[in-house]
Motif scaffolding. Structure first.
Motif, PDB file in Angstrom:
ATOM      1  N   UNK A 190       4.778  -8.253  -1.428  1.00  0.00           N
ATOM      2  CA  UNK A 190       5.146  -6.941  -0.903  1.00  0.00           C
ATOM      3  C   UNK A 190       4.115  -5.878  -1.224  1.00  0.00           C
ATOM      4  N   UNK A 191       4.046  -4.850  -0.362  1.00  0.00           N
ATOM      5  CA  UNK A 191       3.046  -3.795  -0.494  1.00  0.00           C
ATOM      6  C   UNK A 191       3.652  -2.405  -0.633  1.00  0.00           C
ATOM      7  N   UNK A 192       4.857  -2.219  -0.121  1.00  0.00           N
ATOM      8  CA  UNK A 192       5.500  -0.911  -0.142  1.00  0.00           C
ATOM      9  C   UNK A 192       7.010  -1.092   0.038  1.00  0.00           C
ATOM     10  N   UNK A 193       7.747  -0.009  -0.001  1.00  0.00           N
ATOM     11  CA  UNK A 193       9.195  -0.052   0.170  1.00  0.00           C
ATOM     12  C   UNK A 193       9.560  -0.658   1.521  1.00  0.00           C
ATOM     13  N   UNK A 298      -0.524   3.425  -3.892  1.00  0.00           N
ATOM     14  CA  UNK A 298       0.085   2.105  -3.971  1.00  0.00           C
ATOM     15  C   UNK A 298       0.564   1.862  -5.400  1.00  0.00           C
ATOM     16  N   UNK A 299       1.868   1.815  -5.574  1.00  0.00           N
ATOM     17  CA  UNK A 299       2.463   1.664  -6.900  1.00  0.00           C
ATOM     18  C   UNK A 299       3.612   0.663  -6.843  1.00  0.00           C
ATOM     19  N   UNK A 342      -4.935  -5.584  -0.390  1.00  0.00           N
ATOM     20  CA  UNK A 342      -5.729  -6.227  -1.427  1.00  0.00           C
ATOM     21  C   UNK A 342      -5.853  -5.371  -2.688  1.00  0.00           C
ATOM     22  N   UNK A 343      -5.555  -4.076  -2.572  1.00  0.00           N
ATOM     23  CA  UNK A 343      -5.727  -3.153  -3.691  1.00  0.00           C
ATOM     24  C   UNK A 343      -4.674  -3.387  -4.768  1.00  0.00           C
ATOM     25  N   UNK A 344      -5.032  -3.047  -6.009  1.00  0.00           N
ATOM     26  CA  UNK A 344      -4.109  -3.165  -7.124  1.00  0.00           C
ATOM     27  C   UNK A 344      -3.111  -2.003  -7.116  1.00  0.00           C
ATOM     28  N   UNK A 345      -1.964  -2.232  -7.734  1.00  0.00           N
ATOM     29  CA  UNK A 345      -0.958  -1.184  -7.891  1.00  0.00           C
ATOM     30  C   UNK A 345      -1.361  -0.248  -9.039  1.00  0.00           C
ATOM     31  N   UNK A 346      -0.955   1.021  -8.924  1.00  0.00           N
ATOM     32  CA  UNK A 346      -1.081   1.907 -10.074  1.00  0.00           C
ATOM     33  C   UNK A 346      -1.686   3.264  -9.797  1.00  0.00           C
ATOM     34  N   UNK A 347      -1.234   4.249 -10.572  1.00  0.00           N
ATOM     35  CA  UNK A 347      -1.694   5.640 -10.525  1.00  0.00           C
ATOM     36  C   UNK A 347      -1.941   6.092 -11.962  1.00  0.00           C
TER      37      UNK A 347
END
Length: 441
Positions: A190-193, A298-299, A342-347
């Motif tokens: 999954x990538x988002x809600x 993206x989180x 492809x990007x990692x999750x996080x802020x």
């Protein structure tokens, strides 16, 4: 060194000076005197600013320090500098390093490297070896070595037997289990809600159900432990009410959905010793913010619906949600400058917690906000209380709640913040901690 904080408004529900404007004289790390127009000796540093407010030092319950192992993203020095700039005197760091904080050696490294920093660093130790969700760590040894709580951090506990036995094992030492609720088989790839926005953007969704199922499961397991514990079953009080006085036994971190808030609200009404927090970015963004495929947004958990965001604010206001965290997760450019999937999750968020909440506030009073950053986290973590009173330790945060400022640069090694370049309301002036004034230039 002596400091005089001149004409500051006190924000501390535990202090008899709450709401008043007064001077504070700080000497050798203690509040020596509180009063009006205090005189000072030569050499005393005077701290003053327009509409200056003071509160007990802020506590961030969820920070990824990335040290050891990922120092190119963040290290303990840079994360502590960013935390102090954000108004925090205490941070709680996750065990997801390399190696994982699953043994006394790694725990000792983090504690040693944290000495002399502008903030106090409290370490969460892993529940399972390598945070892999299989074999238990030596939790009792880690507790005696200084671990403040136990969690597999970014990895939710999937095995219900592990969570059940951890709750049972931590009870005699009044330990705290922290779990991020997510049924990972439902969110795989999954990538988002999961919702209208994910369908429109063509991204695989992460249903709120994955979070809610885990909260329901964990609450049932907690109730099972309490109702069947022979150490407390003959107490005149109910097991839940007795344990609540010791502090929560189970803490849910970064909840994100309306149903999650309601489940925890009901559990608290039943007297279960449970608490929870919300990440600041979940209060600011909903899933429509991803229309531009900005990987800095993206989180995990993902931004939910507008209705979910409103429920989170309501949960803060009525006390269901106990704390606000940064969920500071540094990622280098190579982890974010990629296709969205492809990007990692996080802020990163240590420096912008206060400004983000004040700028996007939906009915939360200043006193309530400060409570979520001070009194409540300290209670959950079993940290000593800090109050604004003469003779007490001077662990303080100074701030201007209505002052605009621009987040133009970060002290973090990573730059993955959606707030860079934005003007926010609510400026941190600095902190006083361990006898030092950390000025936020």
């Amino acid at each position: 060194m002596q400091f005089l904080i001149r004409s500051a408004r006190f924000v501390d529900s535990t202090s008899s000076f709450d709401g008043q404007i007064a001077d504070l004289l700080i000497e050798n790390g203690l509040i020596r005197k509180i009063g009006q127009n205090l005189s000072v000796d030569e050499g005393t540093r005077v701290i003053e600013a327009n509409n200056l407010h003071v509160s007990p030092g802020w506590v961030d319950m969820r920070v990824s320090a990335q040290d050891p192992g990922y120092e190119h993203k963040e290290d303990l020095t840079s994360v502590c500098r960013a935390a102090a700039a954000g108004g925090f005197t205490d941070i709680v760091v996750l065990p997801n390093t390399q190696p994982v904080v699953d043994a006394k050696g790694t725990l000792g490294y983090v504690r040693r490297m944290s000495e002399g920093q502008p903030v106090s660093v409290h370490v969460v130790a892993a529940i399972t070896k390598k945070a892999a969700g299989e074999d238990f760590t030596e939790m009792l040894d880690l507790h005696h070595a200084g671990a403040i709580a136990f969690s597999d951090g970014h990895h939710p506990l999937q095995n219900p037997d592990l969570l059940l036995k951890t709750l049972q094992y931590l009870h005699p030492i009044n330990g705290l289990l922290i779990n991020r609720p997510e049924e990972t088989l439902l969110t795989r790839f999954g990538q988002m809600h999961e919702g209208v926005q994910s369908t429109l953007l063509g991204l695989k969704g992460m249903p709120a159900l994955a979070e809610e199922l885990m909260i329901e499961r964990d609450l049932r397991l907690l109730d099972y432990v309490l109702s069947g514990n022979p150490q407390i079953e003959n107490d005149t009080e109910t097991p839940a009410s007795r344990l609540s006085k010791r502090g929560p036994a189970l803490h849910f971190t970064t909840i994100s959905s309306a149903r999650s808030v309601e489940l925890i609200r009901q559990a608290k009404a039943q007297g279960l010793p449970v608490s929870c927090d919300v990440a600041v970015h979940q209060l600011v963004f909903d899933d429509s913010a991803l229309a531009g495929f900005d990987t800095n947004l993206k989180v995990n958990p993902p931004f939910r619906s507008v209705e979910d965001v409103a429920a989170l604010w309501a949960g803060l206001a009525d006390g269901t949600i106990d704390a606000i965290v940064s969920d500071h997760t540094p990622q280098d450019a190579e982890s974010k400058n990629l296709e969205f999937d492809q990007a990692e999750f996080g802020i990163i968020g240590l420096e912008t917690v206060f400004g983000a909440v004040r700028t996007n506030n939906q009915g939360l009073s200043l006193a309530q906000l400060i409570d979520k950053l001070t009194t409540q986290p300290r209670h959950i973590l079993r940290l000593p209380a800090v109050t604004l009173a003469e003779g007490q330790s001077a662990s303080l945060t100074l701030f201007q709640p209505d002052e605009p400022w621009t987040f133009s640069r970060t002290l973090s090694k990573s730059k993955n913040s959606p707030f860079l370049g934005q003007t926010l309301t609510g400026r941190v002036v600095g902190t006083i901690h361990q006898g030092q004034f950390n000025h936020n230039a």
